[in-house]
Design an enzyme around this catalytic site. Sequence first.
Site, PDB file in Angstrom:
ATOM      1  N   TYR A 120      -5.400  -4.421  10.688  1.00 57.48           N
ATOM      2  CA  TYR A 120      -5.834  -5.010   9.423  1.00 57.48           C
ATOM      3  C   TYR A 120      -7.327  -5.293   9.483  1.00 57.48           C
ATOM      4  O   TYR A 120      -7.873  -5.595  10.549  1.00 57.48           O
ATOM      5  CB  TYR A 120      -5.050  -6.287   9.126  1.00 57.48           C
ATOM      6  CG  TYR A 120      -4.811  -6.468   7.648  1.00 57.48           C
ATOM      7  CD1 TYR A 120      -3.962  -5.613   6.968  1.00 57.48           C
ATOM      8  CD2 TYR A 120      -5.463  -7.465   6.920  1.00 57.48           C
ATOM      9  CE1 TYR A 120      -3.750  -5.746   5.602  1.00 57.48           C
ATOM     10  CE2 TYR A 120      -5.255  -7.611   5.557  1.00 57.48           C
ATOM     11  CZ  TYR A 120      -4.404  -6.741   4.909  1.00 57.48           C
ATOM     12  OH  TYR A 120      -4.199  -6.864   3.555  1.00 57.48           O
TER      13      TYR A 120
ATOM     14  N   GLY B 237       0.033  -4.963   1.733  1.00 63.08           N
ATOM     15  CA  GLY B 237      -1.228  -5.199   1.038  1.00 63.08           C
ATOM     16  C   GLY B 237      -1.064  -5.912  -0.283  1.00 63.08           C
ATOM     17  O   GLY B 237      -2.012  -6.521  -0.796  1.00 63.08           O
TER      18      GLY B 237
ATOM     19  N   HIS C 256       0.837  -1.196   0.000  1.00 61.85           N
ATOM     20  CA  HIS C 256       0.000   0.000   0.000  1.00 61.85           C
ATOM     21  C   HIS C 256       0.872   1.246   0.000  1.00 61.85           C
ATOM     22  O   HIS C 256       1.883   1.305   0.696  1.00 61.85           O
ATOM     23  CB  HIS C 256      -0.896   0.002   1.240  1.00 61.85           C
ATOM     24  CG  HIS C 256      -2.229   0.643   1.022  1.00 61.85           C
ATOM     25  ND1 HIS C 256      -2.348   1.951   0.595  1.00 61.85           N
ATOM     26  CD2 HIS C 256      -3.487   0.186   1.163  1.00 61.85           C
ATOM     27  CE1 HIS C 256      -3.627   2.255   0.493  1.00 61.85           C
ATOM     28  NE2 HIS C 256      -4.349   1.207   0.833  1.00 61.85           N
TER      29      HIS C 256
END
Length: 265
Positions: free
Chosen positions: A144, A114, A70
Amino acid sequence: MSSAMQSDILTVEIKNRVATLTLNNVAKRNALSAALLDALITGLNGLDTGEVRAVILRAAPGLSVWSAGHDIKELPRGHEDPLGYSDPLERALRAIRELPLPVIAMVHGSVWGGALDLVLSCDMIVADETASFAITPVNLGLPYNTTGLLHFMGRLPMNLIKEMFFTAAPLKAAEAERWHIVNHLVPSGELDSFTMALAEGMTTKAPLAMAIIKEQLRVLADYQPIAAQVFERIQDMRRRVYESADFQEGINAFLEKRAAIFTGK
């Protein structure tokens, strides 16, 4: 039959009924920015399922990092869920999982954060000896999301999930094969040809049957009942984490390229 589409950060090539989508944001090590994820979603949604029968998702050739995960600079910094339903990564995961075509992740290099959820959302993984896999929210103080954890639970043993999440340590290619994270571990020189041969083999099979089998497996894996009050409790616990000083410290430390100092507050 061959065709191609290209943008600055993602390319789509179609050959022999196989679509190859290549993450190509080399300057940012394929960090999963909104722009890259939107390009991926557009590429997937733009496939003609009458023409294409299988998909390969890969990074640009030669990169030592498949994806850095991410894009941390784009994570919300206020009192907002950093992994909400409308987050670009969440939308990309759904696009892969709901696509009525088999999707093969072809992995050369390291997969971080991610991006591991992205790879695991593909239907199978082919990797070479350079591959490694790490899930890193504890490095950032990031809670998460429950959907993401269910993705991991659908693929991996609980003890491995806990070790990967609690340590954030990368799992090397041989270990990933032993834990059945990857379907096939092949030498780097054979990665392209092996993955293409696997995909082309699927193009000769019945597409309607494959599509419904994939959807059935997705539904059976995803729809696990949970009491409303339990879900609300989990969401409240997650909210306390992403509103915490630790989460701010984790993001700041990453951006400042220093070790985070977490206080549990």
